[in-house]
Design a protein around this motif. Structure first.
Motif, PDB file in Angstrom:
ATOM      1  N   GLY A 126       0.822  -1.204   0.000  1.00  0.00           N
ATOM      2  CA  GLY A 126       0.000   0.000   0.000  1.00  0.00           C
ATOM      3  C   GLY A 126       0.854   1.251   0.000  1.00  0.00           C
ATOM      4  O   GLY A 126       1.999   1.236  -0.440  1.00  0.00           O
ATOM      5  N   ALA A 127       0.291   2.336   0.508  1.00  0.00           N
ATOM      6  CA  ALA A 127       1.002   3.609   0.502  1.00  0.00           C
ATOM      7  C   ALA A 127       1.305   4.122   1.898  1.00  0.00           C
ATOM      8  O   ALA A 127       1.990   5.123   2.050  1.00  0.00           O
ATOM      9  N   THR A 128       0.792   3.419   2.927  1.00  0.00           N
ATOM     10  CA  THR A 128       0.932   3.908   4.299  1.00  0.00           C
ATOM     11  C   THR A 128       1.816   2.975   5.106  1.00  0.00           C
ATOM     12  O   THR A 128       1.572   1.769   5.156  1.00  0.00           O
ATOM     13  N   GLY A 129       2.855   3.533   5.720  1.00  0.00           N
ATOM     14  CA  GLY A 129       3.758   2.734   6.529  1.00  0.00           C
ATOM     15  C   GLY A 129       3.194   2.452   7.904  1.00  0.00           C
ATOM     16  O   GLY A 129       2.031   2.755   8.208  1.00  0.00           O
ATOM     17  N   GLY A 130       4.033   1.848   8.755  1.00  0.00           N
ATOM     18  CA  GLY A 130       3.550   1.523  10.081  1.00  0.00           C
ATOM     19  C   GLY A 130       4.634   0.981  10.979  1.00  0.00           C
ATOM     20  O   GLY A 130       5.820   0.961  10.618  1.00  0.00           O
ATOM     21  N   ILE A 131       4.211   0.533  12.151  1.00  0.00           N
ATOM     22  CA  ILE A 131       5.142   0.069  13.168  1.00  0.00           C
ATOM     23  C   ILE A 131       4.634  -1.238  13.779  1.00  0.00           C
ATOM     24  O   ILE A 131       3.433  -1.494  13.818  1.00  0.00           O
ATOM     25  N   LEU A 132       5.569  -2.048  14.253  1.00  0.00           N
ATOM     26  CA  LEU A 132       5.190  -3.160  15.105  1.00  0.00           C
ATOM     27  C   LEU A 132       4.789  -2.592  16.470  1.00  0.00           C
ATOM     28  O   LEU A 132       5.414  -1.651  16.967  1.00  0.00           O
ATOM     29  N   ALA A 133       3.777  -3.174  17.074  1.00  0.00           N
ATOM     30  CA  ALA A 133       3.286  -2.682  18.359  1.00  0.00           C
ATOM     31  C   ALA A 133       2.519  -3.788  19.055  1.00  0.00           C
ATOM     32  O   ALA A 133       2.080  -4.756  18.425  1.00  0.00           O
ATOM     33  N   ILE A 134       2.365  -3.665  20.370  1.00  0.00           N
ATOM     34  CA  ILE A 134       1.544  -4.613  21.123  1.00  0.00           C
ATOM     35  C   ILE A 134       0.564  -3.819  21.997  1.00  0.00           C
ATOM     36  O   ILE A 134       0.925  -2.786  22.556  1.00  0.00           O
ATOM     37  N   PRO A 135      -0.681  -4.296  22.106  1.00  0.00           N
ATOM     38  CA  PRO A 135      -1.672  -3.582  22.927  1.00  0.00           C
ATOM     39  C   PRO A 135      -1.249  -3.563  24.394  1.00  0.00           C
ATOM     40  O   PRO A 135      -0.670  -4.517  24.905  1.00  0.00           O
ATOM     41  N   VAL A 136      -1.551  -2.465  25.073  1.00  0.00           N
ATOM     42  CA  VAL A 136      -1.298  -2.365  26.509  1.00  0.00           C
ATOM     43  C   VAL A 136      -2.253  -3.309  27.235  1.00  0.00           C
ATOM     44  O   VAL A 136      -3.461  -3.296  26.992  1.00  0.00           O
ATOM     45  N   SER A 154      -7.365   4.973  31.136  1.00  0.00           N
ATOM     46  CA  SER A 154      -7.931   3.879  30.361  1.00  0.00           C
ATOM     47  C   SER A 154      -6.871   3.321  29.415  1.00  0.00           C
ATOM     48  O   SER A 154      -6.151   4.073  28.763  1.00  0.00           O
ATOM     49  N   ARG A 155      -6.774   1.999  29.376  1.00  0.00           N
ATOM     50  CA  ARG A 155      -5.813   1.385  28.453  1.00  0.00           C
ATOM     51  C   ARG A 155      -6.431   1.112  27.082  1.00  0.00           C
ATOM     52  O   ARG A 155      -5.748   0.635  26.172  1.00  0.00           O
ATOM     53  N   GLU A 156      -7.712   1.430  26.940  1.00  0.00           N
ATOM     54  CA  GLU A 156      -8.380   1.195  25.663  1.00  0.00           C
ATOM     55  C   GLU A 156      -7.717   2.009  24.558  1.00  0.00           C
ATOM     56  O   GLU A 156      -7.570   3.224  24.650  1.00  0.00           O
ATOM     57  N   GLY A 157      -7.305   1.328  23.512  1.00  0.00           N
ATOM     58  CA  GLY A 157      -6.672   1.992  22.373  1.00  0.00           C
ATOM     59  C   GLY A 157      -5.206   2.303  22.549  1.00  0.00           C
ATOM     60  O   GLY A 157      -4.595   2.891  21.652  1.00  0.00           O
ATOM     61  N   LEU A 158      -4.603   1.946  23.693  1.00  0.00           N
ATOM     62  CA  LEU A 158      -3.182   2.212  23.924  1.00  0.00           C
ATOM     63  C   LEU A 158      -2.330   1.037  23.448  1.00  0.00           C
ATOM     64  O   LEU A 158      -2.683  -0.125  23.673  1.00  0.00           O
ATOM     65  N   TRP A 159      -1.215   1.358  22.837  1.00  0.00           N
ATOM     66  CA  TRP A 159      -0.289   0.352  22.319  1.00  0.00           C
ATOM     67  C   TRP A 159       1.133   0.692  22.749  1.00  0.00           C
ATOM     68  O   TRP A 159       1.487   1.866  22.854  1.00  0.00           O
ATOM     69  N   HIS A 160       1.956  -0.339  22.965  1.00  0.00           N
ATOM     70  CA  HIS A 160       3.395  -0.159  23.139  1.00  0.00           C
ATOM     71  C   HIS A 160       4.036  -0.143  21.745  1.00  0.00           C
ATOM     72  O   HIS A 160       3.880  -1.098  20.980  1.00  0.00           O
ATOM     73  N   ALA A 161       4.748   0.928  21.421  1.00  0.00           N
ATOM     74  CA  ALA A 161       5.422   1.018  20.133  1.00  0.00           C
ATOM     75  C   ALA A 161       6.717   0.198  20.168  1.00  0.00           C
ATOM     76  O   ALA A 161       7.511   0.310  21.095  1.00  0.00           O
ATOM     77  N   LEU A 162       6.917  -0.619  19.136  1.00  0.00           N
ATOM     78  CA  LEU A 162       8.117  -1.429  18.988  1.00  0.00           C
ATOM     79  C   LEU A 162       8.849  -0.990  17.723  1.00  0.00           C
ATOM     80  O   LEU A 162       8.475  -0.024  17.065  1.00  0.00           O
TER      81      LEU A 162
END
Length: 231
Positions: A126-136, A154-162
């Protein structure tokens, strides 16, 4: 060329001093399972068939790298890192001319599963990059600066960026240049893309892809490396 046969470059910023490790040696040169963290990281990357080269950003007075057996490998290019992570990453990006996409990976993450890298690289379709991540997963507390709880977040929607983080090279280079010129604090490549108004995909990754930042992390990293090598 299909994404399955395309190859990519990886920029690895490794100019830091690793102060939190309570050791005079930068953390990327601490040894586990007979090799330095940096060796494990770089060798794991280049073993993946989609990786063609690694651009390593080092401190200009780094006295350790040339002592490593892989220092002369043809797939490894050294550039001079900067005072901050963003400076080092940009120095690595400036060394690339013909790449359309690029990966950035932490030197202190030696346990990256190749399956996670496969999933991340699929973004190039595609055209959009990204990151590996895991949900909090844990309950999140906001401190008041004096080791007292201010409130529960609230941990809803929070991710640890890898890492790795994977973006089109022109987009990432432009975002980092502009952010540095504006004196914006950049903590990872995605934060530069976000600041510049770009979109970032969250790609679920494995919890074993830890970043070694504290002394106890070495024990966990060695456990994961042993499991990876036995697999």
């Amino acid at each position: 060329m299909p994404p399955s046969t395309k190859q990519y470059s990886v920029v690895v910023p490794a100019a830091g001093v690793g102060a939190r490790m309570q050791n005079r040696v930068p953390k990327q040169y601490l040894k586990i399972a007979g090799k330095t963290l940096l060796e494990h990281c770089l060798e794991n990357l280049i073993r993946h068939p989609a990786i063609k080269q690694v651009i390593l950003a080092l401190h200009p007075q780094d006295p350790y790298f040339e002592q490593l057996p892989l220092a002369g490998e043809p797939w490894l290019q050294r550039v001079e890192g900067g005072a901050e992570r963003a400076d080092s990453v940009l120095a690595g990006l400036e060394a690339l001319d013909n790449d359309d996409w690029v990966l950035v990976h932490d030197a202190a993450r030696p346990c990256l599963p190749h399956q996670d890298l496969d999933t991340l690289l699929a973004l190039a379709r595609g055209a959009t990059g990204g990151i590996l991540a895991i949900p909090v997963r844990d309950t999140m507390k906001r401190g008041d600066g004096h080791n007292l709880v201010l409130r529960t977040e609230s941990r809803e929607g929070l991710w640890h960026a890898l890492t790795p983080q994977f973006f089109p090279l022109p987009q990432l280079k432009d975002a980092l240049r502009r952010a540095l010129q504006a004196s914006v604090r950049i903590t990872d490549e995605a934060s530069a893309i976000e600041w510049a108004g770009g979109k970032v995909n969250l790609v679920p990754g494995s919890p074993c892809n830890i970043k070694v930042t504290q002394p106890d992390d070495l024990i966990l990293a060695e456990f994961y490396l042993t499991r990876m090598h036995d697999a």
